[in-house]
Design an enzyme around this catalytic site. Structure first.
Site, PDB file in Angstrom:
ATOM      1  N   GLY A  41      -2.400   7.957  -5.483  1.00  7.17           N
ATOM      2  CA  GLY A  41      -1.113   8.514  -5.883  1.00  7.17           C
ATOM      3  C   GLY A  41      -0.108   7.524  -6.417  1.00  7.17           C
ATOM      4  O   GLY A  41       1.088   7.815  -6.457  1.00  7.17           O
ATOM      5  N   GLY A  42      -0.534   6.353  -6.824  1.00  9.62           N
ATOM      6  CA  GLY A  42       0.402   5.367  -7.334  1.00  9.62           C
ATOM      7  C   GLY A  42       0.928   5.704  -8.717  1.00  9.62           C
ATOM      8  O   GLY A  42       0.371   6.551  -9.423  1.00  9.62           O
ATOM      9  N   ASN A  50      -8.166   5.171 -12.709  1.00  4.75           N
ATOM     10  CA  ASN A  50      -8.576   4.631 -11.422  1.00  4.75           C
ATOM     11  C   ASN A  50     -10.061   4.278 -11.344  1.00  4.75           C
ATOM     12  O   ASN A  50     -10.451   3.406 -10.571  1.00  4.75           O
ATOM     13  CB  ASN A  50      -8.243   5.604 -10.294  1.00  4.75           C
ATOM     14  CG  ASN A  50      -6.799   5.513  -9.857  1.00  4.75           C
ATOM     15  OD1 ASN A  50      -5.910   5.323 -10.673  1.00  4.75           O
ATOM     16  ND2 ASN A  50      -6.561   5.661  -8.570  1.00  4.75           N
ATOM     17  N   ASN A 113      -9.622   8.497  -2.819  1.00  5.68           N
ATOM     18  CA  ASN A 113      -8.904   7.294  -2.413  1.00  5.68           C
ATOM     19  C   ASN A 113      -7.444   7.628  -2.147  1.00  5.68           C
ATOM     20  O   ASN A 113      -6.794   8.291  -2.956  1.00  5.68           O
ATOM     21  CB  ASN A 113      -9.016   6.240  -3.525  1.00  5.68           C
ATOM     22  CG  ASN A 113      -8.108   5.043  -3.322  1.00  5.68           C
ATOM     23  OD1 ASN A 113      -7.324   4.688  -4.186  1.00  5.68           O
ATOM     24  ND2 ASN A 113      -8.205   4.418  -2.171  1.00  5.68           N
ATOM     25  N   ARG A 193      -1.012  -0.380 -16.748  1.00  7.19           N
ATOM     26  CA  ARG A 193      -0.610   0.526 -15.671  1.00  7.19           C
ATOM     27  C   ARG A 193       0.879   0.879 -15.807  1.00  7.19           C
ATOM     28  O   ARG A 193       1.274   2.021 -15.559  1.00  7.19           O
ATOM     29  CB  ARG A 193      -0.897  -0.131 -14.319  1.00  7.19           C
ATOM     30  CG  ARG A 193      -0.743   0.786 -13.115  1.00  7.19           C
ATOM     31  CD  ARG A 193      -1.771   1.916 -13.106  1.00  7.19           C
ATOM     32  NE  ARG A 193      -1.534   2.816 -12.002  1.00  7.19           N
ATOM     33  CZ  ARG A 193      -2.284   2.849 -10.902  1.00  7.19           C
ATOM     34  NH1 ARG A 193      -3.320   2.049 -10.777  1.00  7.19           N
ATOM     35  NH2 ARG A 193      -1.996   3.694  -9.942  1.00  7.19           N
ATOM     36  N   HIS A 269      -6.336  -2.345  -0.986  1.00  2.00           N
ATOM     37  CA  HIS A 269      -6.381  -0.887  -1.064  1.00  2.00           C
ATOM     38  C   HIS A 269      -7.283  -0.374  -2.178  1.00  2.00           C
ATOM     39  O   HIS A 269      -7.737   0.753  -2.135  1.00  2.00           O
ATOM     40  CB  HIS A 269      -4.952  -0.371  -1.271  1.00  2.00           C
ATOM     41  CG  HIS A 269      -4.784   1.095  -1.054  1.00  2.00           C
ATOM     42  ND1 HIS A 269      -5.178   1.746   0.099  1.00  2.00           N
ATOM     43  CD2 HIS A 269      -4.240   2.070  -1.849  1.00  2.00           C
ATOM     44  CE1 HIS A 269      -4.888   3.029   0.017  1.00  2.00           C
ATOM     45  NE2 HIS A 269      -4.328   3.251  -1.160  1.00  2.00           N
ATOM     46  N   TRP A 270      -7.537  -1.198  -3.197  1.00  2.00           N
ATOM     47  CA  TRP A 270      -8.308  -0.752  -4.358  1.00  2.00           C
ATOM     48  C   TRP A 270      -9.739  -1.281  -4.284  1.00  2.00           C
ATOM     49  O   TRP A 270     -10.154  -2.140  -5.064  1.00  2.00           O
ATOM     50  CB  TRP A 270      -7.624  -1.202  -5.643  1.00  2.00           C
ATOM     51  CG  TRP A 270      -6.365  -0.450  -5.947  1.00  2.00           C
ATOM     52  CD1 TRP A 270      -5.913   0.688  -5.336  1.00  2.00           C
ATOM     53  CD2 TRP A 270      -5.394  -0.770  -6.949  1.00  2.00           C
ATOM     54  NE1 TRP A 270      -4.719   1.093  -5.882  1.00  2.00           N
ATOM     55  CE2 TRP A 270      -4.381   0.216  -6.875  1.00  2.00           C
ATOM     56  CE3 TRP A 270      -5.286  -1.789  -7.883  1.00  2.00           C
ATOM     57  CZ2 TRP A 270      -3.271   0.196  -7.718  1.00  2.00           C
ATOM     58  CZ3 TRP A 270      -4.179  -1.812  -8.721  1.00  2.00           C
ATOM     59  CH2 TRP A 270      -3.190  -0.821  -8.644  1.00  2.00           C
TER      60      TRP A 270
END
Length: 291
Positions: A41-42, A50, A113, A193, A269-270
């Site tokens: 959700g970034g 993603n 994710n 991004r 996190h990724w």
């Protein structure tokens, strides 16, 4: 339906009408089982952004569907009324099941994710018979934090669109909290991004989304019903995740019936980016063994 190419992979672009709004779904055609991959959700997130780097490896084994969740990418934007009536996870689950029905998908493997992990949990709790294998990467909603919240990564996410608004500097700060070693990701990644985050309708949605998130006190408490998940489940987690921290994974391990956990050291996190080759191998091997 249109066709585009990314990373030497041809994508079919579907625009699927649901009762909530239009859902954009990118498809990598294949003869293998269906694998639905849900993004986080970034700011600037979407299915393709993603996971595009993982498609060449996974497309050899699966028919891949990459939905843009409501509010993100090319999918419709929920309104403040929508977000008052239901959480973003409830909205997403409804929209995605409708979209998959429209595409003629019955059973499928599911990977999610973060925010997409919350949707994946809820989908696996709701229509259990359709989910044949489940991969959760530091999922929201099924996790109970041991430390203070919001976490460092969540704070960076929430403030990205606030104050003076988006900037490459703020995007660089956001990415630094998402990964263990930000030096892997140069200015080109930050710029791409950042540029993906500038859609005005997405910015407007994000303000509504953050407000609704605060009003509800965070994600839906999906951890209360983890025992409803019947699909074999693989948890993937970065030991150094500063957004959805590893310590909170214990309840997932305790409550999901058929579950295993793989932890990546020196990883944030990724996972799909920081440990790309291992991620692709683990996902493919785990899901193929379920056939």
């Amino acid at each position: 339906m249109t066709t585009t190419t990314t990373t030497d992979i041809k994508l079919r672009q579907h625009r699927v009408q649901t009762s909530l709004g239009e859902i954009a779904v990118a498809e990598v055609p294949g003869d293998g089982p269906v694998l639905v991959m849900l993004h986080g959700g970034g700011p600037g997130a979407s299915g393709i952004s993603n996971y595009h780097q993982n498609l060449p490896a996974l497309a050899r084994r699966f028919r891949i569907l990459l939905p843009d969740q409501p509010g993100f990418g090319d999918s419709y934007r929920p309104t403040d009324t929508d977000l008052d009536d239901r959480s973003i996870t409830q909205i997403t689950v409804d929209a995605l099941f409708q979209a998959l029905d429209q595409l003629g998908v019955g059973e499928f493997h599911l990977l999610g994710n973060s925010l997409g992990g919350a949707a994946a949990i809820a989908m696996a709790q709701t229509q259990r018979e359709r989910i044949t294998g489940l991969v959760l990467m530091a999922p929201g909603g099924g996790w109970l934090p041991f430390g203070p919240t919001p976490t460092e990564g969540q704070k960076e996410m929430f403030k990205y669109f606030n104050g003076s608004g988006p900037s490459e500097k703020k995007m660089a700060a956001f990415i630094r909290t998402m990964v263990f070693d930000h030096k892997q990701f140069g200015e080109d990644v930050v710029r791409a991004r950042y540029e993906a985050s500038l859609d005005e309708s997405h910015i407007a949605f994000y303000h509504l989304y953050n407000a609704a998130f605060a009003k509800r006190g965070g994600m839906d408490p999906l951890w209360k019903d983890l025992d409803k998940i019947t699909a074999p489940t693989l948890l993937l987690w970065g030991r150094d995740d500063r957004t959805i921290t590893l310590e909170g994974a214990q309840i997932l391990l305790k409550q999901i019936r058929n579950v295993q956990l793989h932890v990546f050291g020196r990883c944030g996190h990724w996972v799909q980016l920081e440990r790309q080759a291992e991620f692709e191998r683990l996902v493919a091997d785990f899901l193929e063994e379920l056939a």
